[in-house]
Design an enzyme around this catalytic site. Structure first.
Site, mmCIF file in Angstrom:
data_model
loop_
_atom_site.group_PDB
_atom_site.id
_atom_site.type_symbol
_atom_site.label_atom_id
_atom_site.label_comp_id
_atom_site.label_asym_id
_atom_site.label_seq_id
_atom_site.Cartn_x
_atom_site.Cartn_y
_atom_site.Cartn_z
ATOM 1 N N LYS A 103 0.655 -1.233 0.094
ATOM 2 C CA LYS A 103 -0.020 0.235 0.129
ATOM 3 C C LYS A 103 0.939 1.272 -0.067
ATOM 4 O O LYS A 103 1.762 1.249 0.805
ATOM 5 C CB LYS A 103 -0.885 -0.035 1.164
ATOM 6 C CG LYS A 103 -1.983 0.986 1.222
ATOM 7 C CD LYS A 103 -2.753 1.067 2.502
ATOM 8 C CE LYS A 103 -3.975 2.200 2.645
ATOM 9 N NZ LYS A 103 -4.884 1.769 3.760
ATOM 10 N N SER A 176 -9.554 1.843 2.543
ATOM 11 C CA SER A 176 -8.753 2.792 1.575
ATOM 12 C C SER A 176 -7.633 1.964 0.996
ATOM 13 O O SER A 176 -6.892 2.361 -0.005
ATOM 14 C CB SER A 176 -8.099 3.730 2.335
ATOM 15 O OG SER A 176 -7.268 3.424 3.603
ATOM 16 N N SER A 200 -9.858 -0.926 6.616
ATOM 17 C CA SER A 200 -9.243 -0.788 5.334
ATOM 18 C C SER A 200 -8.601 -1.953 4.768
ATOM 19 O O SER A 200 -8.037 -2.161 3.587
ATOM 20 C CB SER A 200 -8.301 0.609 5.058
ATOM 21 O OG SER A 200 -8.896 1.599 5.339
#
Length: 522
Positions: A103, A176, A200
């Site tokens: 990420k 996210s 997330s």
């Protein structure tokens, strides 16, 4: 180094039969890849090359999933080095040649870290995050950085635009850690590193027909990750199987002096989490079933809610058939009705945390949340929420109320589990299927318009407890549904045991049709 001498033996045992079968890249597991490497049916360089071709074919072309922000230009060179190391001394570590997506909230010294924002698109930190160092030491190849909701919320960002669900690109991939979920679902990598402040890891895993673990907050170092809400932030794996998620946690878990909260994990990390993976792991397990939605906006009478509920009911029947004892429905304490408000009331940690984090980077283009907001470049739906944090601090009186209410919630959950002798609490990760992405979402100011409906993910972060999402099946339209197991602090082994037994009895994982096998792909 605790895992490196042990896990490869497990992988070889798991891959014994696989060594006799043709190797297939799509849906390949860690064990299958390492068996193929050791039997010389594939080289690391060839393997990584095929994953890079899949990213090229499907991320910005084909269905244009938009999962990957940056591809590692040195991935093939790293693969060649691992091939050479394997020829001379064997596999480097438990994740030898396993492609991992990270990420873009997590620092890599050889690739930019954008946090999903155009403001940081050219920013390359001068250090690796602790988890990145651990992954590389274990032999993993960081194949790329994934798109994320700007500054860790949603599936939109000024750095990249819109991320799309691999099963239906017109739908939300959740966020996210949207790119991390999409990338593993579409077989751009075997594993992905995701971050979970409010759900997330688990949302993208649920909407990607994957396994996603939010660990106990003190278990995995956050050093080298831009914070959002430090008392809720943690990093965890997204994988296609429970075993692969457990193997990744083996590598990233443990004490890091750069993140002192991980000292609480000392003595709570087993030699390997794979020791909990038992086919009969549901037999005799007591599971409390949450029937009431935790999202105050959810409508149990809606068709979409009913579609997800039908999938969850079938999943619960499967658990019962495997010998689980279901406390169904689990009586819900009144405090559960205040989850969303408690989550949203905590606006006190973010500004201080981000400012302190950016101060450690002399080459960061901006040095405070205030500067970020003044830029006017953050997408409107994200800017609205971030503005609520400006001028707030943990010294404010309101923060004491948040801490007190969170502890009351924690006690209520532990009492609920103790009174009912529960091993875990079970519920749908999200009570609705992936939402249709609205027109022009990058211009929408209303955060709710681009937020996933039926969100049950906030319970675990408020508790700082672990939660594991596993595939539960699909709606009639072919949209994935995830079911979640929540446990007490440091009960990751129990969650893996339950999730593995469910996975092995149901086999709900299947790849999306939007990203099929490529010509020449093994």
């Amino acid at each position: 180094m605790r895992v490196f001498g042990f896990v490869p033996v497990l992988l070889l045992a798991a891959g014994t039969l696989a060594a006799q079968e043709p190797f297939r890249l799509q849906e390949a597991t860690i064990g299958q890849i390492q068996a193929a490497l050791q039997s010389k049916r594939v080289t690391c360089r060839d393997l990584i090359g095929h994953y890079l071709k899949r990213i090229e074919a499907y991320d910005q072309a084909g269905p244009k999933l938009n999962a990957v922000q940056t591809v590692n230009k040195e991935a093939l060179s790293e693969a060649e080095r691992l091939d050479a190391a394997a020829r001379s001394a064997g596999l480097v570590g438990p994740l030898h040649c396993i492609p991992v997506l990270v990420k873009d909230q997590v620092e890599t010294s050889d690739m930019p870290t954008s946090y999903g924002s155009i403001l940081f698109k050219g920013f390359t930190p001068m250090r690796d995050a602790t988890v990145v160092k651990k992954l590389r030491t274990a032999g993993a190849i960081i194949i790329g950085k994934t798109n994320m909701g700007e500054f860790a919320a949603g599936y939109l960002g000024s750095a990249f635009g819109i991320a799309h669900n691999a099963y239906n690109p017109s739908r939300s991939p959740s966020g996210s850690s949207s790119g991390s979920g999409i990338g593993v679902a579409a077989n751009f990598a075997v594993l992905a590193l995701a971050e979970d402040t409010g759900g997330s890891v688990r949302g993208p895993a649920a909407f990607g027909n994957e396994v996603g673990l939010r660990p106990s907050l003190p278990l995995v170092s956050r050093f080298g990750m831009m914070p959002a809400t430090p008392t809720q932030d943690t990093l965890g794996p997204i994988a296609r199987t429970v075993r692969d998620a457990a193997l990744m946690l083996d590598v990233i878990a443990g004490y890091d002096p750069n993140d002192p909260v991980t000292a609480y994990a000392d003595g709570h990390v087993p030699s390997t989490y794979t020791e909990f993976l038992k086919r009969d792991g549901l037999k005799g397990a007591r599971l409390g079933i949450l029937r009431d939605p935790l999202d105050r906006k959810a409508d149990p009478a809606s068709d979409d809610y009913k579609k997800v509920r039908a999938v969850v009911d079938v999943a619960l029947h499967a658990m019962r058939a495997e010998g689980a004892v279901l406390v169904d429905p689990l009586p819900v304490p009144g405090i559960f009705k205040q989850l969303d408000k408690l989550f949203e009331d905590n606006v006190y940690e973010t500004e201080q945390a981000i400012d302190s984090y950016l101060a450690a980077h002399t080459n960061a283009p901006l040095k405070s949340l205030h500067e970020i907001m003044l830029s006017g470049k953050v997408i409107p739906s994200r800017s609205n929420r971030l503005m609520a944090n400006i001028g707030k601090s943990t010294s404010d009186a309101g923060y004491l109320s948040v801490i007190q209410r969170r502890e009351e919630l924690r006690q209520a959950v532990l009492k609920l589990m103790a009174d009912n002798h529960l091993d875990a609490i079970v519920y749908a990760t999200l009570d609705y299927p992936p939402r249709v992405i609205p027109a022009d979402p990058l211009t929408i100011r209303d955060t709710a318009a681009v937020t996933d409906l039926g969100n049950n993910r906030r319970l675990a972060p408020l508790l700082a407890f672990p939660a594991l999402t596993v595939p539960a099946g699909f709606t009639p339209e072919g949209l994935p549904v995830g079911i979640e197991f929540l446990g007490r602090q440091f009960s990751e082994g129990t969650l893996f045991k339950l999730g593995y037994a469910f996975e092995q009895s149901t086999h709900h994982r299947r790849p999306p049709t939007t990203t099929p096998r490529l010509p020449g792909e093994p």
